[in-house]
Scaffold this motif. Structure first.
Motif, mmCIF file in Angstrom:
data_model
loop_
_atom_site.group_PDB
_atom_site.id
_atom_site.type_symbol
_atom_site.label_atom_id
_atom_site.label_comp_id
_atom_site.label_asym_id
_atom_site.label_seq_id
_atom_site.Cartn_x
_atom_site.Cartn_y
_atom_site.Cartn_z
ATOM 1 N N THR A 11 0.856 -1.180 0.000
ATOM 2 C CA THR A 11 0.000 0.000 0.000
ATOM 3 C C THR A 11 0.895 1.235 0.000
ATOM 4 O O THR A 11 2.117 1.143 0.161
ATOM 5 C CB THR A 11 -0.878 0.025 1.261
ATOM 6 O OG1 THR A 11 -0.029 0.108 2.399
ATOM 7 C CG2 THR A 11 -1.754 -1.228 1.348
ATOM 8 N N ARG A 12 0.302 2.380 -0.162
ATOM 9 C CA ARG A 12 1.066 3.624 -0.131
ATOM 10 C C ARG A 12 1.784 3.767 1.214
ATOM 11 O O ARG A 12 2.958 4.122 1.279
ATOM 12 C CB ARG A 12 0.147 4.810 -0.357
ATOM 13 C CG ARG A 12 0.881 6.135 -0.227
ATOM 14 C CD ARG A 12 0.016 7.289 -0.564
ATOM 15 N NE ARG A 12 -0.034 7.359 -2.025
ATOM 16 C CZ ARG A 12 -0.770 8.211 -2.695
ATOM 17 N NH1 ARG A 12 -1.545 9.051 -2.054
ATOM 18 N NH2 ARG A 12 -0.771 8.234 -3.997
ATOM 19 N N ARG A 13 1.107 3.469 2.292
ATOM 20 C CA ARG A 13 1.707 3.544 3.622
ATOM 21 C C ARG A 13 2.868 2.557 3.743
ATOM 22 O O ARG A 13 3.918 2.883 4.307
ATOM 23 C CB ARG A 13 0.668 3.248 4.700
ATOM 24 C CG ARG A 13 1.252 3.387 6.106
ATOM 25 C CD ARG A 13 0.254 3.081 7.178
ATOM 26 N NE ARG A 13 -0.837 4.063 7.122
ATOM 27 C CZ ARG A 13 -1.931 3.990 7.845
ATOM 28 N NH1 ARG A 13 -2.110 2.989 8.676
ATOM 29 N NH2 ARG A 13 -2.864 4.903 7.749
ATOM 30 N N VAL A 17 6.803 3.525 4.562
ATOM 31 C CA VAL A 17 7.544 2.900 5.663
ATOM 32 C C VAL A 17 8.812 2.243 5.136
ATOM 33 O O VAL A 17 9.895 2.393 5.712
ATOM 34 C CB VAL A 17 6.656 1.878 6.412
ATOM 35 C CG1 VAL A 17 7.473 1.033 7.369
ATOM 36 C CG2 VAL A 17 5.537 2.591 7.162
ATOM 37 N N LEU A 18 8.722 1.528 4.026
ATOM 38 C CA LEU A 18 9.879 0.836 3.454
ATOM 39 C C LEU A 18 10.945 1.838 3.000
ATOM 40 O O LEU A 18 12.129 1.674 3.293
ATOM 41 C CB LEU A 18 9.438 -0.038 2.276
ATOM 42 C CG LEU A 18 10.517 -0.913 1.662
ATOM 43 C CD1 LEU A 18 11.032 -1.915 2.685
ATOM 44 C CD2 LEU A 18 9.977 -1.629 0.443
ATOM 45 N N ILE A 19 10.544 2.911 2.334
ATOM 46 C CA ILE A 19 11.491 3.922 1.872
ATOM 47 C C ILE A 19 12.106 4.657 3.058
ATOM 48 O O ILE A 19 13.308 4.928 3.085
ATOM 49 C CB ILE A 19 10.802 4.891 0.888
ATOM 50 C CG1 ILE A 19 10.519 4.160 -0.426
ATOM 51 C CG2 ILE A 19 11.656 6.123 0.633
ATOM 52 C CD1 ILE A 19 9.651 4.924 -1.392
ATOM 53 N N ALA A 22 14.723 2.390 4.597
ATOM 54 C CA ALA A 22 15.923 2.330 3.758
ATOM 55 C C ALA A 22 16.732 3.623 3.886
ATOM 56 O O ALA A 22 17.968 3.579 3.976
ATOM 57 C CB ALA A 22 15.529 2.085 2.303
ATOM 58 N N ALA A 23 16.061 4.775 3.913
ATOM 59 C CA ALA A 23 16.763 6.058 4.060
ATOM 60 C C ALA A 23 17.445 6.148 5.419
ATOM 61 O O ALA A 23 18.588 6.612 5.519
ATOM 62 C CB ALA A 23 15.786 7.212 3.873
ATOM 63 N N ALA A 24 16.776 5.717 6.467
ATOM 64 C CA ALA A 24 17.372 5.746 7.808
ATOM 65 C C ALA A 24 18.589 4.832 7.877
ATOM 66 O O ALA A 24 19.612 5.187 8.466
ATOM 67 C CB ALA A 24 16.340 5.343 8.859
ATOM 68 N N LEU A 25 18.491 3.668 7.259
ATOM 69 C CA LEU A 25 19.615 2.736 7.234
ATOM 70 C C LEU A 25 20.787 3.332 6.471
ATOM 71 O O LEU A 25 21.940 3.254 6.908
ATOM 72 C CB LEU A 25 19.183 1.406 6.606
ATOM 73 C CG LEU A 25 20.222 0.293 6.590
ATOM 74 C CD1 LEU A 25 20.618 -0.087 8.008
ATOM 75 C CD2 LEU A 25 19.672 -0.921 5.860
ATOM 76 N N LEU A 26 20.522 3.979 5.348
ATOM 77 C CA LEU A 26 21.567 4.622 4.564
ATOM 78 C C LEU A 26 22.233 5.750 5.350
ATOM 79 O O LEU A 26 23.455 5.868 5.369
ATOM 80 C CB LEU A 26 20.988 5.160 3.253
ATOM 81 C CG LEU A 26 21.969 5.863 2.323
ATOM 82 C CD1 LEU A 26 23.041 4.896 1.852
ATOM 83 C CD2 LEU A 26 21.232 6.445 1.148
ATOM 84 N N LEU A 27 21.442 6.574 6.021
ATOM 85 C CA LEU A 27 22.005 7.650 6.838
ATOM 86 C C LEU A 27 22.860 7.102 7.976
ATOM 87 O O LEU A 27 23.911 7.652 8.292
ATOM 88 C CB LEU A 27 20.892 8.540 7.390
ATOM 89 C CG LEU A 27 20.235 9.471 6.380
ATOM 90 C CD1 LEU A 27 19.032 10.161 7.011
ATOM 91 C CD2 LEU A 27 21.227 10.488 5.871
#
Length: 118
Positions: A11-13, A17-19, A22-27
């Motif tokens: 779903t959009r939600r 959440v997935l993006i 992934a962004a938090a993990l990258l940071l």
């Protein structure tokens, strides 16, 4: 059963959440790998002119660490010419950029620069 490959549908939600994850993990990974170098330029109080003192930490190994504070009108080339001795100023400019983690040759008055060992 449906013959087409039915993958996972989000779903959009779920995509948000997935993006976000992934962004938090990258940071986090960037912070862990770049953290020591990002803090390399932070130091104590700034002084004008040359500041030669005993080095500290793993990089010292008995070498003196020299610093210079950029004066109004100074360029990185001027600093390299003054401090490089007989060395090629072009090489010294690049070594100053590398030693201070600068993104280019632009410096600002009051900026404290670590000078590379001669």
């Amino acid at each position: 059963m449906n013959g087409a490959g039915g993958g996972v549908r989000l779903t959009r939600r779920g995509r948000v959440v997935l993006i976000s994850f992934a962004a938090a993990l990258l940071l986090l990974l960037l912070w862990l790998t770049a953290g020591p170098w990002a803090r390399a330029g932070s130091g104590g109080p700034e002084r004008h002119g040359h500041d030669a003192g005993a080095g500290t930490g793993a990089g010292s190994r008995g070498h003196r660490v020299e610093h210079v504070v950029v004066e109004p009108g100074d360029t990185l080339w001027d600093i390299a010419v003054r401090t490089s001795g007989d060395a090629d100023p072009r090489v010294t400019v690049q070594r100053i950029i590398d030693a201070n983690g600068l993104s280019g040759p632009i410096v600002q008055p009051g900026q404290r620069l670590r000078l590379p060992a001669r």
